[in-house]
Design a protein around this motif. Structure first.
Motif, short mmCIF file in Angstrom:
data_model
loop_
_atom_site.label_atom_id
_atom_site.label_comp_id
_atom_site.label_asym_id
_atom_site.label_seq_id
_atom_site.Cartn_x
_atom_site.Cartn_y
_atom_site.Cartn_z
N MET A 227 0.83 -1.20 0.00
CA MET A 227 0.00 0.00 0.00
C MET A 227 0.86 1.25 0.00
O MET A 227 0.55 2.24 -0.67
CB MET A 227 -0.96 0.00 1.19
CG MET A 227 -1.93 1.17 1.17
SD MET A 227 -3.21 1.08 2.45
CE MET A 227 -4.24 -0.23 1.81
N LEU A 228 1.96 1.22 0.74
CA LEU A 228 2.86 2.37 0.78
C LEU A 228 3.41 2.68 -0.61
O LEU A 228 3.49 3.85 -1.02
CB LEU A 228 4.01 2.09 1.73
CG LEU A 228 5.06 3.19 1.89
CD1 LEU A 228 4.48 4.37 2.67
CD2 LEU A 228 6.31 2.66 2.59
N GLU A 229 3.78 1.65 -1.35
CA GLU A 229 4.41 1.84 -2.65
C GLU A 229 3.41 2.02 -3.79
O GLU A 229 3.69 2.72 -4.76
CB GLU A 229 5.35 0.68 -2.95
CG GLU A 229 6.51 0.59 -1.98
CD GLU A 229 7.46 -0.52 -2.34
OE1 GLU A 229 8.16 -0.37 -3.36
OE2 GLU A 229 7.49 -1.53 -1.63
N SER A 230 2.26 1.35 -3.68
CA SER A 230 1.26 1.50 -4.74
C SER A 230 0.54 2.84 -4.62
O SER A 230 0.08 3.40 -5.62
CB SER A 230 0.25 0.35 -4.68
OG SER A 230 -0.61 0.49 -3.56
N GLY A 231 0.42 3.34 -3.39
CA GLY A 231 -0.26 4.61 -3.19
C GLY A 231 -1.76 4.51 -3.22
O GLY A 231 -2.46 5.53 -3.22
N GLY A 232 -2.31 3.29 -3.24
CA GLY A 232 -3.75 3.10 -3.28
C GLY A 232 -4.37 3.14 -1.89
O GLY A 232 -3.68 3.21 -0.88
N GLY B 196 -5.52 -2.84 -4.61
CA GLY B 196 -6.16 -1.94 -5.56
C GLY B 196 -5.30 -1.48 -6.72
O GLY B 196 -5.80 -1.19 -7.79
N GLN B 197 -3.98 -1.40 -6.54
CA GLN B 197 -3.10 -0.87 -7.57
C GLN B 197 -2.02 -1.88 -7.95
O GLN B 197 -1.46 -2.55 -7.07
CB GLN B 197 -2.42 0.41 -7.09
CG GLN B 197 -3.34 1.62 -7.05
CD GLN B 197 -3.62 2.18 -8.43
OE1 GLN B 197 -3.01 1.80 -9.41
NE2 GLN B 197 -4.58 3.09 -8.50
N LYS B 198 -1.74 -1.98 -9.23
CA LYS B 198 -0.70 -2.89 -9.71
C LYS B 198 0.57 -2.14 -10.09
O LYS B 198 1.55 -2.74 -10.51
CB LYS B 198 -1.20 -3.69 -10.92
CG LYS B 198 -2.46 -4.50 -10.64
CD LYS B 198 -2.27 -5.51 -9.52
CE LYS B 198 -3.53 -6.34 -9.30
NZ LYS B 198 -3.40 -7.26 -8.15
N SER B 199 0.55 -0.83 -9.96
CA SER B 199 1.71 -0.02 -10.29
C SER B 199 2.05 0.85 -9.09
O SER B 199 1.28 0.99 -8.15
CB SER B 199 1.43 0.85 -11.52
OG SER B 199 0.34 1.73 -11.29
N VAL C 107 1.75 13.65 2.17
CA VAL C 107 3.09 14.23 2.27
C VAL C 107 3.80 14.08 0.92
O VAL C 107 4.35 15.04 0.38
CB VAL C 107 3.90 13.54 3.38
CG1 VAL C 107 5.31 14.11 3.44
CG2 VAL C 107 3.21 13.70 4.74
N ALA C 108 3.78 12.86 0.39
CA ALA C 108 4.42 12.62 -0.91
C ALA C 108 3.78 13.47 -2.00
O ALA C 108 4.48 14.05 -2.84
CB ALA C 108 4.31 11.13 -1.26
N ALA C 109 2.47 13.56 -2.01
CA ALA C 109 1.77 14.33 -3.03
C ALA C 109 2.17 15.79 -2.99
O ALA C 109 2.42 16.42 -4.03
CB ALA C 109 0.26 14.18 -2.85
N ILE D 100 -1.97 9.86 -9.72
CA ILE D 100 -0.87 9.39 -8.89
C ILE D 100 -1.39 8.68 -7.64
O ILE D 100 -0.98 7.55 -7.33
CB ILE D 100 0.05 10.56 -8.49
CG1 ILE D 100 0.59 11.24 -9.75
CG2 ILE D 100 1.21 10.05 -7.63
CD1 ILE D 100 1.46 12.47 -9.46
N PHE D 101 -2.30 9.33 -6.93
CA PHE D 101 -2.92 8.74 -5.74
C PHE D 101 -4.44 8.78 -5.92
O PHE D 101 -5.11 9.61 -5.32
CB PHE D 101 -2.52 9.51 -4.47
CG PHE D 101 -1.06 9.49 -4.16
CD1 PHE D 101 -0.45 8.34 -3.66
CD2 PHE D 101 -0.27 10.62 -4.36
CE1 PHE D 101 0.90 8.32 -3.36
CE2 PHE D 101 1.09 10.61 -4.06
CZ PHE D 101 1.68 9.45 -3.57
N PRO D 102 -4.99 7.90 -6.75
CA PRO D 102 -6.43 7.96 -7.04
C PRO D 102 -7.27 7.90 -5.77
O PRO D 102 -7.09 7.02 -4.92
CB PRO D 102 -6.64 6.72 -7.91
CG PRO D 102 -5.32 6.43 -8.51
CD PRO D 102 -4.32 6.82 -7.47
N GLY D 103 -8.18 8.85 -5.64
CA GLY D 103 -9.09 8.84 -4.51
C GLY D 103 -8.59 9.56 -3.28
O GLY D 103 -9.34 9.72 -2.31
N ILE D 104 -7.34 10.01 -3.27
CA ILE D 104 -6.83 10.72 -2.11
C ILE D 104 -7.59 12.04 -1.95
O ILE D 104 -7.93 12.70 -2.93
CB ILE D 104 -5.31 10.98 -2.24
CG1 ILE D 104 -4.72 11.40 -0.89
CG2 ILE D 104 -5.01 11.98 -3.32
CD1 ILE D 104 -3.20 11.48 -0.90
#
Length: 390
Positions: free
Chosen positions: A123-128, A133-136, A355-357, A375-379
């Protein structure tokens, strides 16, 4: 397709499907126009933010952690009268005093389930917002929306890209040769074998040439290489065409004997940040932001083995000459029993993805719409755009 820069080992891995475990954690790079640099350092194993940046001004801390809660009289480096930096991280205090180091406390991803390292890191790396939820990775998706980054490419040190920079954007690979050295006769055979195939021939040529670059940093064998050597290699890449880098530091899972176990990865982290600054030099460092983050924090209470267990709220560090440092950011939730999450964890009041965003928006001119949609869908970006950078 991206341009591949492979050494001998990486060439064999890709061409001949030879599997080999990496001796150093992967470091990933991306190249693009512009002068600003961005580095992520992932602390794998759930770094204890309450141990690294201690709220010594909170009277509850020593009640929960009698064996490893410090105050300035015990070597803790005071930051602002409430928080202090771990005694062994004193070499970072000049950065703090020069405004080149900031802390963001009580942050986490949305992960709240079984506190699994694997799921937490995904989750930390996918950002989802969900584990599956995320494959990238969010840093790879970021490459698609940075203005003027059409020619961006990434490079990964070791065998494979970390999830944080995995995805649709091309990735070059550089890999250490320590765990698979190719004899000269086999190298000559591969050169003859692939010389009639232009793509493979070119990869072979670059593979051999890349070894000499690594030798300048690691020497002839990287088995004894330090994380600081990885940082110096990273700095060298960032002084060239690359503008984004990511690598990891392991060893933060401190269930037992935390005071001793914490020393080694903390030393690696401190030396790594300082090596980045030294390697980049003043001019490039002034345009650089380094985000240090971990999959989740650890329990507020120490356990019976003088360690801590998997928790939730943790801490992020931001370093670099571009940082508006010398400040602890974030809303402190408190450590009273009724303030803890599930009666055990530091209650997160901020999202580390935000923070990253914020850093990406400030460093590369990315729009808020691209952040929340791609980049962070739904954030939600509930905290608005924080002023972490100068």
């Amino acid at each position: 397709m991206g341009k591949f820069m492979l050494n001998r080992r990486a060439f064999l891995v890709s061409a001949c499907s030879i599997a080999a475990a990496p001796l150093l954690t992967p470091a990933t790079f991306a190249a693009m126009p512009g002068e600003n640099r961005f580095v992520t350092i992932v602390l794998r194993g759930a770094m204890d933010g309450l141990f690294l940046v201690q709220p010594y001004g909170d009277a509850e801390l020593k009640k929960w952690r009698p064996d490893f809660a410090f105050d300035p009289s015990e070597g803790l480096h005071d930051l602002d009268g409430h928080f202090g930096l771990h005694p062994d991280a004193g070499a970072l205090m000049p950065l703090w005093k020069d405004g080149e180091l900031a802390i963001v406390h009580a942050v986490s991803t949305p992960y709240r389930d079984a506190r699994s390292h694997f799921d937490g890191q995904d989750m930390l790396e996918s950002g989802g917002a969900e584990v599956k939820g995320q494959k990238s990775g969010w840093l790879n998706r970021c490459l698609s929306v940075i203005p003027r980054s059409n020619a961006a490419r990434a490079i990964d040190i070791n065998t494979s890209a970390e999830l944080i920079l995995s995805g649709p954007n091309p990735v070059d690979v550089w890999s250490s040769k320590a765990d698979l050295t190719v004899p000269a006769d086999e190298l000559a055979f591969l050169t003859r074998l692939y010389r009639s195939d232009p793509p493979f021939a070119k990869a072979m040529e670059e593979a051999v040439a890349a070894d000499s670059d690594a030798d300048k940093v690691f020497g002839s064998d990287v088995r004894g290489a330090k994380i600081s050597d990885m940082a110096r290699l990273t700095a060298g890449m960032l002084k060239g065409d690359y503008r984004i880098a990511s690598y990891s530091i392991n060893g933060w899972d401190t269930h037992i004997g935390q005071r001793n176990i914490f020393k080694k990865p903390l030393k690696d982290l401190v030396e790594s940040i300082l090596a980045l600054k030294e390697g980049l030099g003043p001019d490039i460092w002034s345009k650089t932001t380094v985000l240090v983050m971990t999959e989740f924090g650890r329990t507020v209470r120490q356990n019976g083995s003088r360690g801590t267990d998997h928790g939730t709220g943790g801490v992020a560090l931001i370093a670099g000459g571009a940082v508006r440092g010398g400040k602890v950011y974030g809303k402190w939730p408190g450590l009273k029993e009724n303030q803890l999450l599930e009666d055990r964890d530091l209650n997160p009041t901020g999202d580390v993805r935000e923070v990253a965003a914020n850093l990406l928006m400030a460093q590369f001119g990315i729009s808020k719409g691209d952040v929340t949609n791609q980049i962070f869908p739904g954030i939600e970006m509930a905290g608005g755009q924080a002023g972490y950078l100068r």
